[in-house]
Design a protein around this motif. Structure first.
Motif, mmCIF file in Angstrom:
data_model
loop_
_atom_site.group_PDB
_atom_site.id
_atom_site.type_symbol
_atom_site.label_atom_id
_atom_site.label_comp_id
_atom_site.label_asym_id
_atom_site.label_seq_id
_atom_site.Cartn_x
_atom_site.Cartn_y
_atom_site.Cartn_z
ATOM 1 N N GLU A 193 -61.824 61.308 17.246
ATOM 2 C CA GLU A 193 -61.895 60.842 15.501
ATOM 3 C C GLU A 193 -60.061 61.130 14.982
ATOM 4 O OE1 GLU A 193 -63.093 63.777 11.510
ATOM 5 O OE2 GLU A 193 -63.726 64.434 14.087
ATOM 6 N N ARG A 194 -59.539 60.892 15.128
ATOM 7 C CA ARG A 194 -57.896 61.004 15.143
ATOM 8 C C ARG A 194 -57.198 60.561 16.205
ATOM 9 N NH1 ARG A 194 -56.822 63.161 10.117
ATOM 10 N NH2 ARG A 194 -54.188 62.792 10.435
ATOM 11 N N VAL A 195 -56.910 59.368 16.091
ATOM 12 C CA VAL A 195 -56.491 58.414 17.254
ATOM 13 C C VAL A 195 -55.120 58.084 16.862
ATOM 14 C CG1 VAL A 195 -56.328 55.806 19.027
ATOM 15 C CG2 VAL A 195 -58.523 57.997 18.325
ATOM 16 N N ALA A 196 -54.063 57.931 17.295
ATOM 17 C CA ALA A 196 -52.415 57.735 17.234
ATOM 18 C C ALA A 196 -52.378 56.416 18.408
ATOM 19 C CB ALA A 196 -51.471 58.866 16.742
ATOM 20 N N LEU A 197 -51.648 55.671 18.266
ATOM 21 C CA LEU A 197 -51.064 54.817 19.030
ATOM 22 C C LEU A 197 -49.276 53.957 19.089
ATOM 23 C CD1 LEU A 197 -53.932 51.683 18.361
ATOM 24 C CD2 LEU A 197 -53.898 53.472 19.473
ATOM 25 N N LEU A 198 -49.226 54.757 20.031
ATOM 26 C CA LEU A 198 -47.378 54.539 19.764
ATOM 27 C C LEU A 198 -47.413 52.984 21.213
ATOM 28 C CD1 LEU A 198 -44.448 54.669 20.183
ATOM 29 C CD2 LEU A 198 -45.217 56.177 22.486
ATOM 30 N N VAL A 199 -47.127 51.685 20.421
ATOM 31 C CA VAL A 199 -47.464 50.373 20.460
ATOM 32 C C VAL A 199 -46.174 49.731 21.382
ATOM 33 C CG1 VAL A 199 -47.752 48.584 19.504
ATOM 34 C CG2 VAL A 199 -49.218 49.640 18.872
ATOM 35 N N MET A 200 -45.660 49.566 21.855
ATOM 36 C CA MET A 200 -44.635 48.502 22.660
ATOM 37 C C MET A 200 -44.693 47.405 22.753
ATOM 38 S SD MET A 200 -42.927 51.978 23.251
ATOM 39 C CE MET A 200 -41.642 51.127 24.395
ATOM 40 N N GLY A 201 -43.376 46.250 22.107
ATOM 41 C CA GLY A 201 -43.146 45.175 21.801
ATOM 42 C C GLY A 201 -42.721 44.428 21.333
ATOM 43 N N ASP A 202 -41.847 43.793 22.177
ATOM 44 C CA ASP A 202 -40.291 42.552 21.759
ATOM 45 C C ASP A 202 -41.018 41.932 20.795
ATOM 46 O OD1 ASP A 202 -39.070 44.758 23.225
ATOM 47 O OD2 ASP A 202 -38.671 43.307 25.350
ATOM 48 N N GLY A 203 -39.866 41.326 20.319
ATOM 49 C CA GLY A 203 -40.109 39.798 20.171
ATOM 50 C C GLY A 203 -39.544 38.380 20.753
ATOM 51 N N SER A 204 -39.270 37.723 20.076
ATOM 52 C CA SER A 204 -38.790 36.525 21.061
ATOM 53 C C SER A 204 -37.897 36.714 21.413
ATOM 54 C CB SER A 204 -38.305 35.420 20.475
ATOM 55 O OG SER A 204 -37.628 35.655 19.151
ATOM 56 N N ALA A 205 -37.874 36.071 23.033
ATOM 57 C CA ALA A 205 -36.113 36.251 23.823
ATOM 58 C C ALA A 205 -35.547 34.959 23.832
ATOM 59 C CB ALA A 205 -36.943 36.663 25.115
ATOM 60 N N CYS A 206 -35.357 34.703 22.646
ATOM 61 C CA CYS A 206 -34.934 32.634 22.652
ATOM 62 C C CYS A 206 -33.700 32.963 20.936
ATOM 63 C CB CYS A 206 -35.515 31.985 22.137
ATOM 64 S SG CYS A 206 -37.382 31.905 23.959
ATOM 65 N N ARG A 207 -33.296 33.667 20.502
ATOM 66 C CA ARG A 207 -32.380 34.151 19.544
ATOM 67 C C ARG A 207 -31.107 33.546 19.673
ATOM 68 N NH1 ARG A 207 -34.717 37.667 15.976
ATOM 69 N NH2 ARG A 207 -33.228 37.309 14.630
ATOM 70 N N THR A 208 -30.924 33.555 21.166
ATOM 71 C CA THR A 208 -29.099 32.557 21.610
ATOM 72 C C THR A 208 -29.264 32.508 22.302
ATOM 73 O OG1 THR A 208 -28.338 35.298 22.610
ATOM 74 C CG2 THR A 208 -28.185 35.608 20.057
ATOM 75 N N LEU A 209 -27.390 31.571 22.703
ATOM 76 C CA LEU A 209 -27.581 30.744 23.983
ATOM 77 C C LEU A 209 -27.938 31.792 24.874
ATOM 78 C CD1 LEU A 209 -25.266 28.420 22.903
ATOM 79 C CD2 LEU A 209 -26.693 27.471 23.107
ATOM 80 N N LYS A 210 -27.644 33.341 25.208
ATOM 81 C CA LYS A 210 -27.257 34.075 26.117
ATOM 82 C C LYS A 210 -28.380 34.748 26.516
ATOM 83 C CE LYS A 210 -21.926 34.666 26.262
ATOM 84 N NZ LYS A 210 -21.292 35.142 26.329
ATOM 85 N N ALA A 211 -29.352 34.359 25.706
ATOM 86 C CA ALA A 211 -30.810 35.525 25.632
ATOM 87 C C ALA A 211 -31.705 35.147 26.563
ATOM 88 C CB ALA A 211 -31.728 34.584 24.407
ATOM 89 N N PRO A 212 -33.184 35.295 27.341
ATOM 90 C CA PRO A 212 -32.897 35.710 28.428
ATOM 91 C C PRO A 212 -33.714 34.089 28.024
ATOM 92 C CG PRO A 212 -33.375 38.084 27.687
ATOM 93 C CD PRO A 212 -32.560 37.135 27.113
ATOM 94 N N GLY A 213 -34.536 34.077 26.852
ATOM 95 C CA GLY A 213 -34.564 32.599 26.891
ATOM 96 C C GLY A 213 -34.086 31.180 26.165
ATOM 97 N N TYR A 214 -33.032 31.344 26.363
ATOM 98 C CA TYR A 214 -31.949 30.351 25.872
ATOM 99 C C TYR A 214 -32.255 30.393 24.503
ATOM 100 C CZ TYR A 214 -29.482 26.694 25.930
ATOM 101 O OH TYR A 214 -28.086 25.447 25.675
ATOM 102 N N LEU A 215 -31.500 29.495 24.165
ATOM 103 C CA LEU A 215 -31.715 29.411 22.544
ATOM 104 C C LEU A 215 -33.337 28.220 21.650
ATOM 105 C CD1 LEU A 215 -30.640 30.276 19.087
ATOM 106 C CD2 LEU A 215 -29.218 28.023 19.733
ATOM 107 N N ASP A 216 -33.696 29.341 21.175
ATOM 108 C CA ASP A 216 -34.453 27.977 20.531
ATOM 109 C C ASP A 216 -34.938 28.629 18.597
ATOM 110 O OD1 ASP A 216 -37.487 27.513 19.340
ATOM 111 O OD2 ASP A 216 -38.056 27.405 21.669
#
Length: 243
Positions: free
Chosen positions: A146-169
């Motif tokens: 009847e009453r549900v709460a969610l803790l939603v885990m998640g990151d945005g892009s991993a490409c924001r800088t040259l040293k980011a995990p996905g490099y710069l995009d």
């Protein structure tokens, strides 16, 4: 019915034991997460579900008591999904033999900082699961009590800088701006419309969990507030509350 949600980032570095000397760098994010969890607690849910990304395109559920470990990140430290002060030695063997994916382990660590009096479960969603399926999973989660709460885990892009995990995009900042705006406004339509292939290219692991949230919140009439937005280490991190 969904009555509240908290959106938090899921890097293992959020856990001080993992971050070690770098722990202070994410103190502001930890504080925002604690504030978001306070909103969840105040919503008086009958069921709390931690939703987080995992590899692949499937889904999986985790019972209360399931353990998570950070050994893969170089520290002998773990946690487990628990309600109020559940002693670790009370976890059933059948549950102890399974393990939380990293995103849900971080979520379990966040929950361990607050006393919960309700059942706690985990749910992983594959990073490549189609948005339509994510929304359906969200609707099913919202209908579980009847009453549900969610803790939603998640990151945005991993490409924001040259040293980011996905490099710069160059597309990463625009993607994160749109995601942050949608999370802060509890805009389910905007979350549902996030570009799935682009999210995968930008290594935005939060896309699928956010679209699960969008499905769960459809018709619930919740308001949103963005508590934190930054891109340390070149990865977009957001904290938001819906209530």
């Amino acid at each position: 019915m969904l009555v509240a949600a908290a959106v938090c980032p899921c890097p293992p570095l959020l856990v001080p034991e993992v971050a070690s000397d770098a722990a202070p760098e994410l103190d502001a994010a930890r504080t925002a997460c604690a504030d978001a969890l306070g909103v969840l607690a105040a919503s008086r849910p009958d069921l709390l579900v931690v939703v987080g990304p995992a590899t692949g395109d499937g889904t999986g559920t985790y019972r209360q008591g399931t353990r998570g470990s950070f050994k893969g990140f170089g520290v002998d430290f773990g946690t487990f999904l628990a309600a109020a002060d559940t002693p670790e030695n009370s976890v059933p063997v059948s549950v102890a033999n399974s393990e939380l994916p990293p995103s849900l382990a971080v979520g379990a660590w966040l929950l361990s900082r607050t006393r919960w009096e309700v059942p706690v479960e985990g749910f992983h969603v594959g990073e490549r699961l189609a948005g339509v399926q994510c929304a359906q999973e969200g609707r099913e989660l919202a209908a579980r009590a009847e009453r549900v709460a969610l803790l939603v885990m998640g990151d945005g892009s991993a490409c924001r800088t040259l040293k980011a995990p996905g490099y710069l995009d160059e597309r990463a900042e625009g993607f994160d701006t749109a995601a942050a705006r949608a999370l802060g406004a509890a805009d389910t339509a905007a979350l549902a419309a996030l570009d799935e292939p682009l999210a995968y290219e930008l290594k935005a692991a939060g896309r699928a969990p956010w679209q699960v949230l969008a499905g769960a919140a459809a018709g619930a009439g919740l308001d949103g507030k963005l508590l934190y937005e930054d891109a340390p280490y070149g990865v977009g991190y957001f904290v938001a509350v819906w209530s």
